[in-house]
Design a protein around this motif. Structure first.
Motif, PDB file in Angstrom:
ATOM      1  N   VAL A  56      19.818   8.439  50.777  1.00 55.46           N
ATOM      2  CA  VAL A  56      19.014   8.405  51.991  1.00 55.46           C
ATOM      3  C   VAL A  56      19.733   7.473  52.955  1.00 55.46           C
ATOM      4  CG1 VAL A  56      16.783   7.809  52.997  1.00 55.46           C
ATOM      5  CG2 VAL A  56      16.881   8.759  50.681  1.00 55.46           C
ATOM      6  N   SER A  57      20.111   7.998  54.106  1.00 55.60           N
ATOM      7  CA  SER A  57      20.813   7.205  55.122  1.00 55.60           C
ATOM      8  C   SER A  57      19.983   7.219  56.392  1.00 55.60           C
ATOM      9  CB  SER A  57      22.183   7.805  55.429  1.00 55.60           C
ATOM     10  OG  SER A  57      22.955   7.942  54.262  1.00 55.60           O
ATOM     11  N   TRP A  58      19.999   6.112  57.101  1.00 58.77           N
ATOM     12  CA  TRP A  58      19.271   6.058  58.359  1.00 58.77           C
ATOM     13  C   TRP A  58      20.017   5.187  59.348  1.00 58.77           C
ATOM     14  CZ3 TRP A  58      17.893   3.777  53.862  1.00 58.77           C
ATOM     15  CH2 TRP A  58      17.652   2.402  53.869  1.00 58.77           C
ATOM     16  N   LEU A  59      19.722   5.457  60.609  1.00 53.83           N
ATOM     17  CA  LEU A  59      20.388   4.766  61.692  1.00 53.83           C
ATOM     18  C   LEU A  59      19.394   4.627  62.831  1.00 53.83           C
ATOM     19  CD1 LEU A  59      23.160   3.748  62.871  1.00 53.83           C
ATOM     20  CD2 LEU A  59      23.473   6.081  63.722  1.00 53.83           C
ATOM     21  N   ARG A  60      19.214   3.417  63.306  1.00 49.30           N
ATOM     22  CA  ARG A  60      18.359   3.184  64.472  1.00 49.30           C
ATOM     23  C   ARG A  60      19.090   3.682  65.711  1.00 49.30           C
ATOM     24  NH1 ARG A  60      13.335   2.276  62.607  1.00 49.30           N
ATOM     25  NH2 ARG A  60      13.486   0.983  60.761  1.00 49.30           N
ATOM     26  N   LYS A  61      18.361   4.214  66.652  1.00 45.95           N
ATOM     27  CA  LYS A  61      18.981   4.750  67.860  1.00 45.95           C
ATOM     28  C   LYS A  61      19.568   3.632  68.712  1.00 45.95           C
ATOM     29  CE  LYS A  61      16.834   9.170  68.411  1.00 45.95           C
ATOM     30  NZ  LYS A  61      15.958  10.033  69.206  1.00 45.95           N
ATOM     31  N   SER A  62      20.710   3.948  69.282  1.00 46.03           N
ATOM     32  CA  SER A  62      21.371   3.065  70.243  1.00 46.03           C
ATOM     33  C   SER A  62      22.232   3.949  71.131  1.00 46.03           C
ATOM     34  CB  SER A  62      22.242   2.031  69.523  1.00 46.03           C
ATOM     35  OG  SER A  62      23.411   2.641  69.018  1.00 46.03           O
ATOM     36  N   SER A  63      22.776   3.380  72.170  1.00 43.57           N
ATOM     37  CA  SER A  63      23.632   4.169  73.047  1.00 43.57           C
ATOM     38  C   SER A  63      24.987   4.463  72.409  1.00 43.57           C
ATOM     39  CB  SER A  63      23.824   3.440  74.372  1.00 43.57           C
ATOM     40  OG  SER A  63      24.425   2.187  74.129  1.00 43.57           O
ATOM     41  N   ALA A  64      25.304   3.777  71.315  1.00 38.77           N
ATOM     42  CA  ALA A  64      26.606   3.946  70.683  1.00 38.77           C
ATOM     43  C   ALA A  64      26.678   5.147  69.752  1.00 38.77           C
ATOM     44  CB  ALA A  64      26.959   2.674  69.912  1.00 38.77           C
ATOM     45  N   HIS A  65      25.541   5.682  69.325  1.00 34.42           N
ATOM     46  CA  HIS A  65      25.541   6.755  68.328  1.00 34.42           C
ATOM     47  C   HIS A  65      24.569   7.856  68.721  1.00 34.42           C
ATOM     48  CE1 HIS A  65      27.762   3.985  65.821  1.00 34.42           C
ATOM     49  NE2 HIS A  65      26.812   3.091  65.981  1.00 34.42           N
ATOM     50  N   ASP A  66      24.888   9.064  68.280  1.00 34.04           N
ATOM     51  CA  ASP A  66      23.975  10.179  68.481  1.00 34.04           C
ATOM     52  C   ASP A  66      23.748  10.874  67.139  1.00 34.04           C
ATOM     53  OD1 ASP A  66      26.222  11.788  67.996  1.00 34.04           O
ATOM     54  OD2 ASP A  66      26.526  12.246  70.099  1.00 34.04           O
ATOM     55  N   GLY A  67      22.934  11.910  67.138  1.00 32.15           N
ATOM     56  CA  GLY A  67      22.583  12.599  65.904  1.00 32.15           C
ATOM     57  C   GLY A  67      23.775  13.224  65.209  1.00 32.15           C
ATOM     58  N   LEU A  68      24.692  13.801  65.964  1.00 33.40           N
ATOM     59  CA  LEU A  68      25.882  14.403  65.360  1.00 33.40           C
ATOM     60  C   LEU A  68      26.731  13.337  64.680  1.00 33.40           C
ATOM     61  CD1 LEU A  68      27.778  16.759  64.771  1.00 33.40           C
ATOM     62  CD2 LEU A  68      28.715  16.485  67.086  1.00 33.40           C
ATOM     63  N   ALA A  69      26.944  12.213  65.356  1.00 29.21           N
ATOM     64  CA  ALA A  69      27.734  11.131  64.765  1.00 29.21           C
ATOM     65  C   ALA A  69      27.056  10.611  63.497  1.00 29.21           C
ATOM     66  CB  ALA A  69      27.922  10.000  65.769  1.00 29.21           C
ATOM     67  N   MET A  70      25.733  10.503  63.526  1.00 27.64           N
ATOM     68  CA  MET A  70      25.004  10.026  62.355  1.00 27.64           C
ATOM     69  C   MET A  70      25.177  10.990  61.191  1.00 27.64           C
ATOM     70  SD  MET A  70      22.304  10.124  60.213  1.00 27.64           S
ATOM     71  CE  MET A  70      21.428   8.942  59.248  1.00 27.64           C
ATOM     72  N   TRP A  71      25.032  12.296  61.440  1.00 25.00           N
ATOM     73  CA  TRP A  71      25.181  13.295  60.377  1.00 25.00           C
ATOM     74  C   TRP A  71      26.598  13.272  59.814  1.00 25.00           C
ATOM     75  CZ3 TRP A  71      27.593  18.409  60.734  1.00 25.00           C
ATOM     76  CH2 TRP A  71      27.402  19.182  59.576  1.00 25.00           C
ATOM     77  N   LEU A  72      27.599  13.210  60.684  1.00 24.20           N
ATOM     78  CA  LEU A  72      28.980  13.157  60.211  1.00 24.20           C
ATOM     79  C   LEU A  72      29.211  11.947  59.319  1.00 24.20           C
ATOM     80  CD1 LEU A  72      30.876  14.133  63.498  1.00 24.20           C
ATOM     81  CD2 LEU A  72      30.460  15.580  61.491  1.00 24.20           C
TER      82      LEU A  72
END
Length: 178
Positions: A56-72
């Motif tokens: 299980v991986s998670w990432l809080r939203k910021s201007s540095a990352h988007d959903g595609l980057a998180m999935w990759l």
């Protein structure tokens, strides 16, 4: 601090643009540093012989990352954790000359990109985690926006789901080598 506006989930065309630009590995590695995760190895399951793994991986939203980057990044981490350095899940089927980058790209291109709702996301997540000895840990994320089913068990012994929330993203990855 105000939360960023939802960045709606990406498409196969978005992935292809990243692949064609040659940015795939750089984006995955850069974003992987910001991921938080919890991993369940086979001994966390009722039947360790099932050789199941959950990440299980998670990432809080910021201007540095988007959903595609998180999935990759989450899929890159899953490949590193499962197969070891220089390999990725499924590499054995592609021949010994395959590089990690080529196998990773093929795996990503095989994703279903099927939009699913919150109920289906939660049902698939819970079904995949049903044999854990302890309850599945999920971070507190608010305001479900949407989800994508990327890999499903009927195609491989892999389930990969990505959900966007108002304040972050959640990637769920289950596999079995049994």
């Amino acid at each position: 601090m105000a939360l960023p506006e939802p960045v709606h989930l990406f498409t196969r065309a978005d992935l292809e643009r990243v692949i064609e630009a040659g940015d795939l590995e750089a984006i995955a590695r850069r974003t992987a540093c910001a991921l938080e995760m919890r991993v369940y190895l086979s001994d966390a399951f009722i039947h360790a012989s099932s050789e199941e793994t959950i990440r299980v991986s998670w990432l809080r939203k910021s201007s540095a990352h988007d959903g595609l980057a998180m999935w990759l990044a989450a899929e890159w981490q899953a490949g590193e954790g499962q197969a070891g350095e220089g390999q990725v899940v499924g590499a054995e089927r592609l021949g010994c000359g395959a590089t990690r980058a080529s196998v990773f790209t093929r795996y990503l291109r095989s994703a279903a990109f099927r939009p699913i709702g919150e109920d289906e996301f939660n049902t698939r997540l819970q079904a995949s985690a049903s044999d854990l000895r302890d309850p599945l840990f999920l971070p507190l994320l608010a305001g479900f926006v949407g989800a994508l089913l990327m890999q499903e068990i009927d195609r491989d012994l892999i389930v990969s789901l990505l959900a966007e929330y108002r304040d972050g993203w959640l990637h769920f990855y289950w596999d079995s080598t049994a």
